[in-house]
Design a protein around this motif. Structure first.
Motif, PDB file in Angstrom:
ATOM      1  N   TYR A 167       0.759  -1.295  -0.029  1.00  0.00           N
ATOM      2  CA  TYR A 167       0.002  -0.030  -0.101  1.00  0.00           C
ATOM      3  C   TYR A 167       0.980   1.263  -0.102  1.00  0.00           C
ATOM      4  O   TYR A 167       0.472   2.279  -0.727  1.00  0.00           O
ATOM      5  CB  TYR A 167      -0.760  -0.140   1.078  1.00  0.00           C
ATOM      6  N   GLY A 168       1.959   1.138   0.811  1.00  0.00           N
ATOM      7  CA  GLY A 168       2.955   2.356   0.758  1.00  0.00           C
ATOM      8  C   GLY A 168       3.397   2.431  -0.754  1.00  0.00           C
ATOM      9  O   GLY A 168       3.670   3.636  -1.378  1.00  0.00           O
ATOM     10  N   TYR A 169       3.923   1.316  -1.277  1.00  0.00           N
ATOM     11  CA  TYR A 169       4.414   1.290  -2.629  1.00  0.00           C
ATOM     12  C   TYR A 169       3.334   1.995  -3.697  1.00  0.00           C
ATOM     13  O   TYR A 169       3.329   2.981  -4.447  1.00  0.00           O
ATOM     14  CB  TYR A 169       4.485  -0.040  -3.165  1.00  0.00           C
ATOM     15  N   LEU A 170       1.912   1.763  -3.439  1.00  0.00           N
ATOM     16  CA  LEU A 170       0.663   2.150  -4.509  1.00  0.00           C
ATOM     17  C   LEU A 170       0.680   3.698  -4.299  1.00  0.00           C
ATOM     18  O   LEU A 170       0.571   4.473  -5.095  1.00  0.00           O
ATOM     19  CB  LEU A 170      -0.575   1.481  -4.176  1.00  0.00           C
ATOM     20  N   SER A 171       0.517   4.021  -2.821  1.00  0.00           N
ATOM     21  CA  SER A 171       0.314   5.598  -2.398  1.00  0.00           C
ATOM     22  C   SER A 171       1.492   6.485  -2.864  1.00  0.00           C
ATOM     23  O   SER A 171       1.138   7.743  -3.075  1.00  0.00           O
ATOM     24  CB  SER A 171       0.423   5.559  -1.058  1.00  0.00           C
ATOM     25  N   SER A 172       2.499   5.961  -3.239  1.00  0.00           N
ATOM     26  CA  SER A 172       3.656   6.853  -3.939  1.00  0.00           C
ATOM     27  C   SER A 172       3.442   7.162  -5.378  1.00  0.00           C
ATOM     28  O   SER A 172       4.359   8.045  -6.101  1.00  0.00           O
ATOM     29  CB  SER A 172       4.939   5.951  -3.771  1.00  0.00           C
ATOM     30  N   HIS A 173       2.682   6.615  -6.118  1.00  0.00           N
ATOM     31  CA  HIS A 173       2.291   6.617  -7.649  1.00  0.00           C
ATOM     32  C   HIS A 173       1.435   8.135  -7.776  1.00  0.00           C
ATOM     33  O   HIS A 173       0.514   8.367  -7.126  1.00  0.00           O
ATOM     34  CB  HIS A 173       1.574   5.504  -8.135  1.00  0.00           C
ATOM     35  N   ASP A 174       1.522   8.674  -8.825  1.00  0.00           N
ATOM     36  CA  ASP A 174       0.617   9.754  -9.137  1.00  0.00           C
ATOM     37  C   ASP A 174      -0.429   9.210  -9.618  1.00  0.00           C
ATOM     38  O   ASP A 174      -0.613   8.093 -10.143  1.00  0.00           O
ATOM     39  CB  ASP A 174       1.224  10.451 -10.466  1.00  0.00           C
ATOM     40  N   ASN A 175      -1.834   9.866  -9.379  1.00  0.00           N
ATOM     41  CA  ASN A 175      -2.969   9.270  -9.688  1.00  0.00           C
ATOM     42  C   ASN A 175      -3.330   8.086  -9.435  1.00  0.00           C
ATOM     43  O   ASN A 175      -4.204   7.287 -10.352  1.00  0.00           O
ATOM     44  CB  ASN A 175      -3.179   9.649 -11.390  1.00  0.00           C
ATOM     45  N   VAL A 176      -3.188   7.679  -8.334  1.00  0.00           N
ATOM     46  CA  VAL A 176      -3.085   6.285  -7.877  1.00  0.00           C
ATOM     47  C   VAL A 176      -5.060   5.731  -7.751  1.00  0.00           C
ATOM     48  O   VAL A 176      -5.314   4.774  -8.306  1.00  0.00           O
ATOM     49  CB  VAL A 176      -2.727   6.079  -6.429  1.00  0.00           C
ATOM     50  N   TYR A 177      -5.816   6.808  -7.501  1.00  0.00           N
ATOM     51  CA  TYR A 177      -7.205   6.368  -7.056  1.00  0.00           C
ATOM     52  C   TYR A 177      -7.676   6.216  -8.592  1.00  0.00           C
ATOM     53  O   TYR A 177      -8.477   5.172  -8.740  1.00  0.00           O
ATOM     54  CB  TYR A 177      -7.824   7.289  -6.445  1.00  0.00           C
ATOM     55  N   GLU A 178      -7.262   7.109  -9.567  1.00  0.00           N
ATOM     56  CA  GLU A 178      -7.988   7.022 -10.899  1.00  0.00           C
ATOM     57  C   GLU A 178      -7.026   5.825 -11.555  1.00  0.00           C
ATOM     58  O   GLU A 178      -8.250   5.126 -12.327  1.00  0.00           O
ATOM     59  CB  GLU A 178      -7.474   8.501 -11.841  1.00  0.00           C
ATOM     60  N   ASN A 179      -6.104   5.573 -11.422  1.00  0.00           N
ATOM     61  CA  ASN A 179      -5.556   4.479 -12.125  1.00  0.00           C
ATOM     62  C   ASN A 179      -6.035   2.988 -11.761  1.00  0.00           C
ATOM     63  O   ASN A 179      -6.477   2.080 -12.251  1.00  0.00           O
ATOM     64  CB  ASN A 179      -3.966   4.154 -11.859  1.00  0.00           C
ATOM     65  N   LEU A 180      -6.376   3.074 -10.051  1.00  0.00           N
ATOM     66  CA  LEU A 180      -7.094   1.696  -9.678  1.00  0.00           C
ATOM     67  C   LEU A 180      -8.412   1.768 -10.164  1.00  0.00           C
ATOM     68  O   LEU A 180      -8.792   0.504 -10.536  1.00  0.00           O
ATOM     69  CB  LEU A 180      -6.945   1.960  -8.147  1.00  0.00           C
ATOM     70  N   GLU A 181      -9.073   2.631 -10.475  1.00  0.00           N
ATOM     71  CA  GLU A 181     -10.535   2.642 -10.880  1.00  0.00           C
ATOM     72  C   GLU A 181     -10.509   2.108 -12.467  1.00  0.00           C
ATOM     73  O   GLU A 181     -11.283   1.305 -12.810  1.00  0.00           O
ATOM     74  CB  GLU A 181     -11.252   3.902 -10.609  1.00  0.00           C
ATOM     75  N   ILE A 182      -9.461   2.629 -13.060  1.00  0.00           N
ATOM     76  CA  ILE A 182      -9.259   2.251 -14.422  1.00  0.00           C
ATOM     77  C   ILE A 182      -9.105   0.642 -14.845  1.00  0.00           C
ATOM     78  O   ILE A 182      -9.750   0.056 -15.522  1.00  0.00           O
ATOM     79  CB  ILE A 182      -8.157   3.029 -15.109  1.00  0.00           C
ATOM     80  N   CYS A 183      -8.321   0.269 -13.855  1.00  0.00           N
ATOM     81  CA  CYS A 183      -7.816  -1.040 -13.831  1.00  0.00           C
ATOM     82  C   CYS A 183      -9.049  -2.024 -13.370  1.00  0.00           C
ATOM     83  O   CYS A 183      -9.443  -2.882 -13.927  1.00  0.00           O
ATOM     84  CB  CYS A 183      -6.738  -1.502 -12.671  1.00  0.00           C
ATOM     85  N   LEU A 184      -9.765  -1.447 -12.558  1.00  0.00           N
ATOM     86  CA  LEU A 184     -10.891  -2.194 -12.010  1.00  0.00           C
ATOM     87  C   LEU A 184     -12.061  -2.245 -12.935  1.00  0.00           C
ATOM     88  O   LEU A 184     -12.585  -3.232 -13.258  1.00  0.00           O
ATOM     89  CB  LEU A 184     -11.492  -1.592 -10.680  1.00  0.00           C
TER      90      LEU A 184
END
Length: 340
Positions: free
Chosen positions: A312-329
């Motif tokens: 989760y720490g690794y994920l939170s370091s990425h830009d636009n993480v929420y948008e990207n997770l939703e796109i993947c989903l």
């Protein structure tokens, strides 16, 4: 006479010299003894201080452990947005794997921390961030071959989702010899599921767990050196008495870097289902016996030494993480709709 005196003087000088060295030797011994006694006192004091520190530290760890047991076993803890989206994405990946397995008549079941989470928390262990599953060797190898074809049929690409059977972990500088399915927002990994093979064995060799551990290390070294996987596995299979034919005994595949448990066929099959989050997934027939084999009799309690992956720490370091997770989903949901 002169010669006699010279000889006498020679021995007297030697005698004085020996007495001198003997005297110095005893003096040095006394000094050494004195230093040893002084050091022994220091060691005793350090041991006493360490016991005092350990006792105090154990009290703190026990207090935190009691708190975590109270929080995670008897209360509902809701994950925040980042964790929830990550969970949703990984579950959608698991549904994708499940759909492929159903289509091709392959069996899989929840394993390791995922099975423990299902039993103890009815879902994710609060500090866990991936999914672990098992397959029989034959199904495991079939799945690896058909997975890329299914990905392509669903309109996904290798830049979306991949499967590997030897992964180099740069962060920990080690090779992972089991299969790993990962979902990407290139070049970053946004979710992953680990798949472990399980083998039939004719019988258990003496001290099979130690042998399994050694063979796992040897396998990694062979794969690193470029030895073909089939060839690298052959010798390990012979040593661990792995059988291609069905037997009454199953054991974790040699690729499993954590566990080396052996189970009766009836402990695993026929598979049942167990709740994980808001879904039902396959689990071993006698999942309590199975989980005790993995984690021991105290599997219900929160361990004093937990091992978070830090994903989760690794994920939170990425830009636009929420948008990207939703796109993947969204991509995976569309892929899964094709199987309905």
């Amino acid at each position: 006479m002169c010669a006699f005196n010279r000889i006498k003087k020679f021995f007297l000088n030697r005698s004085d010299m020996y007495r001198f060295y003997e005297s110095e030797y005893h003096k040095n011994n006394k000094k050494v003894d004195k230093k040893l006694k002084k050091n022994e006192k220091k060691i005793k004091k350090l041991e006493k201080d360490f016991k005092k520190y350990k006792k105090s530290n154990d009290k703190i760890i026990t207090a935190y452990n009691s708190l975590f047991n109270s929080l995670f076993l008897y209360n509902e803890i809701k994950p925040k947005r980042l964790v929830q989206l990550s969970h949703d994405l990984t579950l959608e990946m698991l549904d994708f794997i499940d759909n492929i397995c159903k289509k091709h008549d392959l069996q899989w079941w929840m394993y390791a921390g995922t099975l423990l989470g299902a039993i103890r928390h009815e879902g994710y262990i609060p500090w866990d961030d991936d999914i672990d599953i098992c397959m029989l060797r034959e199904d495991y190898e079939k799945f690896f071959k058909i997975f890329p074809e299914e990905v392509a049929e669903c309109g996904l690409t290798k830049r979306d989702i991949t499967i590997t059977n030897t992964k180099y972990n740069r962060k920990k500088d080690r090779y992972l010899p089991f299969s790993k399915v990962e979902f990407w927002v290139w070049p970053h990994n946004y979710s992953f599921i680990d798949i472990f093979p399980v083998d039939y064995v004719t019988d258990l060799v003496p001290d099979y767990k130690s042998l399994h551990k050694k063979e796992c290390k040897d396998l990694i070294e062979k794969l690193k050196s470029g030895t073909p996987r089939e060839e690298a596995l052959k010798e390990s299979f012979e040593k661990l008495h792995v059988s291609k034919d069905k037997t009454d005994l199953l054991m974790c595949g040699v690729e499993d870097t954590t566990f080396a448990i052996a189970s009766d066929y009836d402990t695993i099959f026929p598979l049942k289902t167990l709740k994980f989050e808001d879904r039902m997934y396959p689990c071993p027939n006698d999942y309590i016996t199975y989980i005790i084999g993995l984690y021991g009799e105290n599997y219900v309690k929160i361990p004093k030494n937990a091992h978070p992956h830090g994903f989760y720490g690794y994920l939170s370091s990425h830009d636009n993480v929420y948008e990207n997770l939703e796109i993947c989903l969204e991509k995976l949901k569309k892929a899964n709709e094709r199987y309905k």
